[in-house]
Enzyme design. Structure first.
Site, mmCIF file in Angstrom:
data_model
loop_
_atom_site.group_PDB
_atom_site.id
_atom_site.type_symbol
_atom_site.label_atom_id
_atom_site.label_comp_id
_atom_site.label_asym_id
_atom_site.label_seq_id
_atom_site.Cartn_x
_atom_site.Cartn_y
_atom_site.Cartn_z
ATOM 1 N N CYS A 1 -28.237 14.449 -53.789
ATOM 2 C CA CYS A 1 -28.673 14.628 -54.861
ATOM 3 C C CYS A 1 -30.105 15.390 -53.608
ATOM 4 O O CYS A 1 -30.246 15.238 -53.093
ATOM 5 C CB CYS A 1 -29.091 12.909 -55.196
ATOM 6 N N GLU B 1 -33.670 14.432 -54.788
ATOM 7 C CA GLU B 1 -33.802 13.571 -53.735
ATOM 8 C C GLU B 1 -33.992 13.085 -52.370
ATOM 9 O O GLU B 1 -34.395 13.191 -51.203
ATOM 10 C CB GLU B 1 -33.959 12.332 -54.454
ATOM 11 N N ASN C 1 -29.389 19.453 -55.294
ATOM 12 C CA ASN C 1 -28.447 18.617 -55.441
ATOM 13 C C ASN C 1 -27.028 20.210 -54.742
ATOM 14 O O ASN C 1 -27.678 20.775 -54.865
ATOM 15 C CB ASN C 1 -28.304 17.757 -56.311
ATOM 16 N N CYS D 1 -30.914 7.223 -54.454
ATOM 17 C CA CYS D 1 -32.147 7.608 -54.220
ATOM 18 C C CYS D 1 -33.067 6.498 -54.615
ATOM 19 O O CYS D 1 -34.124 6.399 -53.724
ATOM 20 C CB CYS D 1 -31.994 8.848 -55.254
ATOM 21 N N GLU E 1 -23.085 19.907 -54.610
ATOM 22 C CA GLU E 1 -22.060 19.033 -54.136
ATOM 23 C C GLU E 1 -20.926 19.911 -53.710
ATOM 24 O O GLU E 1 -21.088 20.957 -52.881
ATOM 25 C CB GLU E 1 -21.472 19.446 -55.583
#
Length: 146
Positions: free
Chosen positions: A60, A62, A50, A96, A52
């Site tokens: 994310c 995934e 992930n 996700c 940010e």
């Protein structure tokens, strides 16, 4: 599933790769690093962490792994692994789950492991996103069209 079955189900190199990618996550705001690995139908492994950003619309783990898979030209998932920072379940978020669904089959396995790589739970796609909406609901299979 018994303890030996759980550990036998995950290869040590997968656990190592999951921990390594999770540890490279960029999470200055949540301090909640997540790593993911997707294994395509061809058997190729793609990892993601992930990421940010200051306006809170990050990426994310995934989604990152799926983007790597799709960017390599692959369209079908065999397995998904997700690792979080603690002992608790860190299952894919709703977005996700839908992203995974795009490339998954009913047989696709999603495994969630704890911070050390111990299997906490495994799912099939219908367990995580029952009665889901996918490419076939649009009258075509976009995941297969490439």
């Amino acid at each position: 599933m018994s303890e030996p079955e759980q550990q036998a189900a995950i290869q040590p190199e997968i656990i190592q790769a999951l921990i390594a990618v999770r540890d490279r996550a960029y999470t200055p705001y949540s301090q909640h690093p997540v790593g993911a690995m997707v294994i395509s139908e061809s058997g190729t492994r793609y990892t993601g962490a992930n990421v940010e950003v200051a306006h809170y619309k990050g990426l994310c783990a995934e989604a990152s792994a799926l983007a790597a898979m799709a960017s390599a030209g692959e369209r079908r998932l065999r397995e998904v692994y997700v690792i979080g920072p603690g002992e608790h379940l860190c299952t894919p978020c709703g977005d996700c789950r839908q992203r995974i669904r795009e490339f998954a089959s009913p047989e696709t396995l999603i495994r969630v492991v704890d911070a050390d790589g111990k299997l906490l739970r495994r799912y099939h796609m219908d367990d995580l996103l029952p009665d889901s909406f996918g490419p076939e609901n649009l009258g075509r299979d976009s995941a297969m069209a490439d």
